[in-house]
Design a protein around this motif. Sequence first.
Motif, PDB file in Angstrom:
ATOM      1  N   VAL A   1       0.850  -1.195   0.000  1.00 38.95           N
ATOM      2  CA  VAL A   1       0.000   0.000   0.000  1.00 38.95           C
ATOM      3  C   VAL A   1       0.883   1.242   0.000  1.00 38.95           C
ATOM      4  N   LEU A   2       0.588   2.185  -0.862  1.00 37.54           N
ATOM      5  CA  LEU A   2       1.170   3.522  -0.835  1.00 37.54           C
ATOM      6  C   LEU A   2       0.092   4.483  -0.335  1.00 37.54           C
ATOM      7  N   LEU A   3       0.394   5.227   0.720  1.00 33.14           N
ATOM      8  CA  LEU A   3      -0.594   6.152   1.265  1.00 33.14           C
ATOM      9  C   LEU A   3       0.094   7.434   1.714  1.00 33.14           C
ATOM     10  N   PRO A   4      -0.660   8.536   1.823  1.00 34.65           N
ATOM     11  CA  PRO A   4      -0.050   9.809   2.220  1.00 34.65           C
ATOM     12  C   PRO A   4       0.640   9.705   3.575  1.00 34.65           C
ATOM     13  N   ALA A   5       1.842  10.264   3.664  1.00 34.97           N
ATOM     14  CA  ALA A   5       2.597  10.236   4.919  1.00 34.97           C
ATOM     15  C   ALA A   5       1.755  10.828   6.043  1.00 34.97           C
ATOM     16  N   GLY A   6       1.804  10.190   7.195  1.00 33.08           N
ATOM     17  CA  GLY A   6       1.039  10.628   8.357  1.00 33.08           C
ATOM     18  C   GLY A   6      -0.254   9.873   8.560  1.00 33.08           C
ATOM     19  N   GLN A   7      -0.660   9.081   7.559  1.00 31.87           N
ATOM     20  CA  GLN A   7      -1.920   8.341   7.679  1.00 31.87           C
ATOM     21  C   GLN A   7      -1.707   6.860   8.004  1.00 31.87           C
ATOM     22  N   GLU A   8      -0.467   6.490   8.339  1.00 35.62           N
ATOM     23  CA  GLU A   8      -0.175   5.082   8.610  1.00 35.62           C
ATOM     24  C   GLU A   8      -0.973   4.554   9.796  1.00 35.62           C
ATOM     25  N   GLN A   9      -1.029   5.309  10.891  1.00 30.93           N
ATOM     26  CA  GLN A   9      -1.718   4.822  12.075  1.00 30.93           C
ATOM     27  C   GLN A   9      -3.215   4.709  11.821  1.00 30.93           C
ATOM     28  N   ALA A  10      -3.774   5.655  11.096  1.00 31.06           N
ATOM     29  CA  ALA A  10      -5.209   5.579  10.758  1.00 31.06           C
ATOM     30  C   ALA A  10      -5.477   4.341   9.919  1.00 31.06           C
ATOM     31  N   PHE A  11      -4.560   4.036   9.002  1.00 26.36           N
ATOM     32  CA  PHE A  11      -4.719   2.835   8.185  1.00 26.36           C
ATOM     33  C   PHE A  11      -4.728   1.595   9.070  1.00 26.36           C
ATOM     34  N   ILE A  12      -3.788   1.501  10.009  1.00 27.53           N
ATOM     35  CA  ILE A  12      -3.699   0.332  10.887  1.00 27.53           C
ATOM     36  C   ILE A  12      -4.980   0.181  11.695  1.00 27.53           C
ATOM     37  N   GLU A  13      -5.480   1.260  12.248  1.00 27.29           N
ATOM     38  CA  GLU A  13      -6.697   1.187  13.077  1.00 27.29           C
ATOM     39  C   GLU A  13      -7.893   0.704  12.262  1.00 27.29           C
ATOM     40  N   HIS A  14      -8.063   1.258  11.066  1.00 25.59           N
ATOM     41  CA  HIS A  14      -9.170   0.807  10.206  1.00 25.59           C
ATOM     42  C   HIS A  14      -8.973  -0.642   9.780  1.00 25.59           C
ATOM     43  N   ALA A  15      -7.730  -1.009   9.442  1.00 23.51           N
ATOM     44  CA  ALA A  15      -7.456  -2.380   8.992  1.00 23.51           C
ATOM     45  C   ALA A  15      -7.782  -3.381  10.093  1.00 23.51           C
ATOM     46  N   ARG A  16      -7.409  -3.060  11.323  1.00 30.16           N
ATOM     47  CA  ARG A  16      -7.728  -3.957  12.438  1.00 30.16           C
ATOM     48  C   ARG A  16      -9.235  -4.128  12.606  1.00 30.16           C
ATOM     49  N   GLN A  17      -9.969  -3.054  12.399  1.00 28.47           N
ATOM     50  CA  GLN A  17     -11.422  -3.153  12.530  1.00 28.47           C
ATOM     51  C   GLN A  17     -12.015  -4.029  11.435  1.00 28.47           C
ATOM     52  N   VAL A  18     -11.486  -3.908  10.216  1.00 24.49           N
ATOM     53  CA  VAL A  18     -11.967  -4.740   9.110  1.00 24.49           C
ATOM     54  C   VAL A  18     -11.700  -6.213   9.399  1.00 24.49           C
ATOM     55  N   VAL A  19     -10.494  -6.534   9.846  1.00 23.21           N
ATOM     56  CA  VAL A  19     -10.157  -7.925  10.154  1.00 23.21           C
ATOM     57  C   VAL A  19     -11.053  -8.451  11.273  1.00 23.21           C
ATOM     58  N   ALA A  20     -11.279  -7.625  12.303  1.00 20.88           N
ATOM     59  CA  ALA A  20     -12.147  -8.059  13.411  1.00 20.88           C
ATOM     60  C   ALA A  20     -13.577  -8.302  12.941  1.00 20.88           C
ATOM     61  N   ASP A  21     -14.060  -7.450  12.034  1.00 17.53           N
ATOM     62  CA  ASP A  21     -15.436  -7.610  11.535  1.00 17.53           C
ATOM     63  C   ASP A  21     -15.568  -8.824  10.626  1.00 17.53           C
ATOM     64  N   CYS A  22     -14.560  -9.048   9.767  1.00 17.94           N
ATOM     65  CA  CYS A  22     -14.665 -10.120   8.767  1.00 17.94           C
ATOM     66  C   CYS A  22     -14.237 -11.478   9.321  1.00 17.94           C
ATOM     67  N   TYR A  23     -13.257 -11.464  10.223  1.00 22.20           N
ATOM     68  CA  TYR A  23     -12.692 -12.726  10.717  1.00 22.20           C
ATOM     69  C   TYR A  23     -12.576 -12.717  12.243  1.00 22.20           C
ATOM     70  N   PRO A  24     -13.707 -12.621  12.961  1.00 21.59           N
ATOM     71  CA  PRO A  24     -13.622 -12.674  14.431  1.00 21.59           C
ATOM     72  C   PRO A  24     -13.037 -14.013  14.874  1.00 21.59           C
ATOM     73  N   ALA A  25     -12.251 -13.977  15.960  1.00 19.25           N
ATOM     74  CA  ALA A  25     -11.562 -15.175  16.459  1.00 19.25           C
ATOM     75  C   ALA A  25     -10.823 -15.867  15.315  1.00 19.25           C
ATOM     76  N   ILE A  26      -9.884 -15.136  14.713  1.00 21.76           N
ATOM     77  CA  ILE A  26      -9.276 -15.578  13.462  1.00 21.76           C
ATOM     78  C   ILE A  26      -8.539 -16.903  13.601  1.00 21.76           C
ATOM     79  N   GLU A  27      -8.068 -17.243  14.825  1.00 22.82           N
ATOM     80  CA  GLU A  27      -7.342 -18.504  15.001  1.00 22.82           C
ATOM     81  C   GLU A  27      -8.205 -19.711  14.677  1.00 22.82           C
ATOM     82  N   SER A  28      -9.516 -19.578  14.855  1.00 24.01           N
ATOM     83  CA  SER A  28     -10.414 -20.706  14.581  1.00 24.01           C
ATOM     84  C   SER A  28     -11.479 -20.364  13.546  1.00 24.01           C
TER      85      SER A  28
END
Length: 472
Positions: A258-285
Amino acid sequence: MPHPDPLASRFTRLQLAARGDSNPDRAVRERRLLTLDRLLLDNEPAIADAVRRDFGHRSAAETRLLELFPSHAAIGHARRHLRRWMRPRARSVSLWFQPGRAEVRYQPLGAVGIIVPWNYPIFLAAAPLAAALAAGNRALVKMSENTPATASLFAELVARYFADDELSVVEGDVGVAQEFARLPFDHLLFTGSTPVGRQVMRAAADSLTPVTLELGGKSPAIIGPRLAASGHFARAVERIIIGKCMNAGQTCIAPDYVLLPAGQEQAFIEHARQVVADCYPAIESNTDYSTIVDQRQYARLCAYVEEARAGNAKIIDLAPGAVADSATRRLPPLALLDLSDSLRVMQEEIFGPLLPVLPYRDLDEAIRFVNSRPRPLALYYFDRENANIERVLNETVAGGVTVNDTILHIAQDDLPFGGVGPSGMGCYHGFAGFETFSVKKAVFRQSRLSAIGLFKPPYGAVFDRLTRILLR
């Protein structure tokens, strides 16, 4: 169980049948397409189960969505358009050769070969077959040794539904694949990695077999410079993460970085974590999240992470608390920041759930970064400003592009699919696939009324006057 006949004799039988029926009519082609469609439809549960066993785990829902649905769509598209595709196409005739007529006729190449990779073993067999059968060819298919259950099942089903001089499936190891690539096919389509693609092309060169290479590479996703201010940033992150996590990133057109504007890395991580949690809750199983296909691929991905860690990169869990499991080959998604360009994860196609996140200062820098690297198979751009979208489309080169989403250009049957340079050679899907597997025969029909006789020897004054007119 491997086929009892030697590979060369199976090819010869197919080739002789193709030469004996060099241009099957539309009814024959439609019957073959319908047979392939019925094969997939009748055996969906068994196919999904075979793929699951090969991967260790892949959900039946993902196999239906990513393999069976696009396979049926490709076959249906070919059937709907076959009559029009087969028609001769009129071409213009220069003034000097009128009233002659010109046309292009599409005829089958004959006996074609298809080498299938392990990541989508059904779709990447069925989609090329839809094009090859629509074009009137007979085909020999080499399935991947990394998905033996799927290969065995597909070989068994093809033998049950098709005559062996129409379509046949080959199983076997790397040695069989090398022998397969050396056969004098009328055309060979290979899907897989760039290094293996080079080997296939060398093997095919001895018999002057034309090749279509569908390879991979590092497909970028670029988030536009002002997208965060427009309120569409979260949507872009969602589409990137979903595209990356499909089949645990084992997709040739998955977003590689991913290429994104400098300074938006943390916002990307926070949104990405929410997407993973919504799509794959309890990802280990979670049964919707795929595992890595084999131990070699799992070890390769883990080595990327360890090398990046040793180089002081930041390794961010996108599913906090989830851990990699070598026994099941389940690898939760990770974001990688502060990466040196020399790392393998930055130089090689990732093909797994690792996502480098790279900041840029302005769109010029992002475009330069993409253009300084080998041309990718896919590119994804997220923006709401048409001027920026047009810039990226015009100033970068990639095999295919999806704007404001990922992956979806491959699902458009009327768009050609293929790469550029290290990411591929040639294309297929829809009419582009029909053309790839056809001889485009040029036909000129001379008229009874023709001035061509004025140009025959002996050359004289009339010839001189005419050629002076032609050369003006």
